[in-house]
Design a protein around this motif. Structure first.
Motif, PDB file in Angstrom:
ATOM      1  N   ILE A 124      62.734  63.519 -18.362  1.00  0.00           N
ATOM      2  CA  ILE A 124      61.565  63.171 -17.896  1.00  0.00           C
ATOM      3  C   ILE A 124      60.707  62.263 -18.922  1.00  0.00           C
ATOM      4  O   ILE A 124      60.637  62.993 -20.023  1.00  0.00           O
ATOM      5  N   ASN A 125      60.242  61.057 -18.642  1.00  0.00           N
ATOM      6  CA  ASN A 125      59.263  60.792 -19.530  1.00  0.00           C
ATOM      7  C   ASN A 125      58.099  61.143 -19.089  1.00  0.00           C
ATOM      8  O   ASN A 125      57.369  60.703 -18.182  1.00  0.00           O
ATOM      9  N   LEU A 126      57.507  62.224 -19.893  1.00  0.00           N
ATOM     10  CA  LEU A 126      56.364  62.897 -19.237  1.00  0.00           C
ATOM     11  C   LEU A 126      54.905  62.079 -19.590  1.00  0.00           C
ATOM     12  O   LEU A 126      54.522  62.091 -20.624  1.00  0.00           O
ATOM     13  N   ASP A 127      54.537  61.695 -18.193  1.00  0.00           N
ATOM     14  CA  ASP A 127      53.226  60.894 -18.410  1.00  0.00           C
ATOM     15  C   ASP A 127      52.188  61.816 -18.598  1.00  0.00           C
ATOM     16  O   ASP A 127      50.960  61.673 -19.203  1.00  0.00           O
ATOM     17  N   ALA A 128      52.286  63.090 -17.542  1.00  0.00           N
ATOM     18  CA  ALA A 128      50.961  63.999 -17.330  1.00  0.00           C
ATOM     19  C   ALA A 128      51.708  65.360 -16.895  1.00  0.00           C
ATOM     20  O   ALA A 128      52.585  65.357 -16.416  1.00  0.00           O
ATOM     21  N   ILE A 129      50.721  66.243 -17.141  1.00  0.00           N
ATOM     22  CA  ILE A 129      51.055  67.790 -16.333  1.00  0.00           C
ATOM     23  C   ILE A 129      49.881  68.043 -15.411  1.00  0.00           C
ATOM     24  O   ILE A 129      48.790  67.574 -15.780  1.00  0.00           O
ATOM     25  N   SER A 130      50.157  68.614 -14.395  1.00  0.00           N
ATOM     26  CA  SER A 130      49.019  69.285 -13.737  1.00  0.00           C
ATOM     27  C   SER A 130      49.511  70.645 -12.980  1.00  0.00           C
ATOM     28  O   SER A 130      50.604  70.667 -12.913  1.00  0.00           O
ATOM     29  N   TYR A 131      48.445  71.101 -12.398  1.00  0.00           N
ATOM     30  CA  TYR A 131      48.744  72.391 -11.750  1.00  0.00           C
ATOM     31  C   TYR A 131      48.256  72.101 -10.104  1.00  0.00           C
ATOM     32  O   TYR A 131      47.300  71.594  -9.944  1.00  0.00           O
ATOM     33  N   GLU A 132      49.034  72.639  -9.549  1.00  0.00           N
ATOM     34  CA  GLU A 132      48.801  72.656  -7.866  1.00  0.00           C
ATOM     35  C   GLU A 132      48.749  73.913  -7.259  1.00  0.00           C
ATOM     36  O   GLU A 132      49.495  74.830  -7.568  1.00  0.00           O
TER      37      GLU A 132
ATOM     38  N   GLU B 233      50.600  68.631 -25.245  1.00  0.00           N
ATOM     39  CA  GLU B 233      50.726  67.544 -26.529  1.00  0.00           C
ATOM     40  C   GLU B 233      52.009  66.834 -26.553  1.00  0.00           C
ATOM     41  O   GLU B 233      52.214  65.944 -27.169  1.00  0.00           O
ATOM     42  N   TRP B 234      52.822  67.309 -25.562  1.00  0.00           N
ATOM     43  CA  TRP B 234      54.100  66.269 -25.431  1.00  0.00           C
ATOM     44  C   TRP B 234      53.762  65.212 -24.325  1.00  0.00           C
ATOM     45  O   TRP B 234      55.030  64.534 -23.933  1.00  0.00           O
ATOM     46  N   SER B 235      52.539  65.153 -23.568  1.00  0.00           N
ATOM     47  CA  SER B 235      52.440  64.105 -22.760  1.00  0.00           C
ATOM     48  C   SER B 235      52.667  62.619 -23.406  1.00  0.00           C
ATOM     49  O   SER B 235      52.461  62.537 -24.612  1.00  0.00           O
ATOM     50  N   GLY B 236      53.196  61.661 -22.842  1.00  0.00           N
ATOM     51  CA  GLY B 236      53.605  60.510 -23.268  1.00  0.00           C
ATOM     52  C   GLY B 236      55.198  60.496 -24.091  1.00  0.00           C
ATOM     53  O   GLY B 236      55.419  59.444 -24.457  1.00  0.00           O
ATOM     54  N   LYS B 237      55.750  61.701 -23.944  1.00  0.00           N
ATOM     55  CA  LYS B 237      57.113  61.680 -24.816  1.00  0.00           C
ATOM     56  C   LYS B 237      58.201  62.228 -23.874  1.00  0.00           C
ATOM     57  O   LYS B 237      57.825  62.500 -22.537  1.00  0.00           O
TER      58      LYS B 237
END
Length: 116
Positions: free
Chosen positions: A38-46, A17-21
């Motif tokens: 960080i300007n959070l564009d996206a999250i991912s898992y590796e 929900e915080w993506s883009g913020k």
């Protein structure tokens, strides 16, 4: 979102929900403390394939341009648009109404949403 202990799914849902913020990540590992914006564009898992404890088997990737605090109130650009948090099977996830917290045997991380 509820306060207190979270499942990884609830943690993931709130963080997405915080993506883009803009977020602030504070990392405490051993005697080291780092603060990153960080300007959070996206999250991912590796998923990795670690044979030792140095490289994590799983990690949370916070993707976006950012800056790390080098000295008090002095920031420099992150070397890449990716901030990695190592994950463990027994990690603890919390939300206090304002900050997300992630605790592993390696360290503690807080993620805070900065101004909407």
């Amino acid at each position: 979102m509820k306060k207190g202990s979270l499942t990884i799914e609830e943690f993931n849902e709130l963080l997405r929900e915080w993506s883009g913020k803009r977020v602030k990540v504070v990392k405490h590992e051993l005697e080291d403390r780092d603060e990153t914006l960080i300007n959070l564009d996206a999250i991912s898992y590796e998923n990795g394939s670690s044979i030792d404890d140095y490289e994590p088997r799983h990690s949370l990737q916070l993707n976006g341009a950012g800056m790390i605090e080098t000295t008090e109130d002095n920031y420099e650009q992150l070397p890449s648009d990716e901030f990695e948090i190592p994950l463990e099977e027994d990690a603890a996830y919390q939300f206090d109404g304002e900050k997300l917290a992630l605790e592993t045997s390696r360290g503690n991380y807080t993620i805070e949403l900065l101004g909407e």
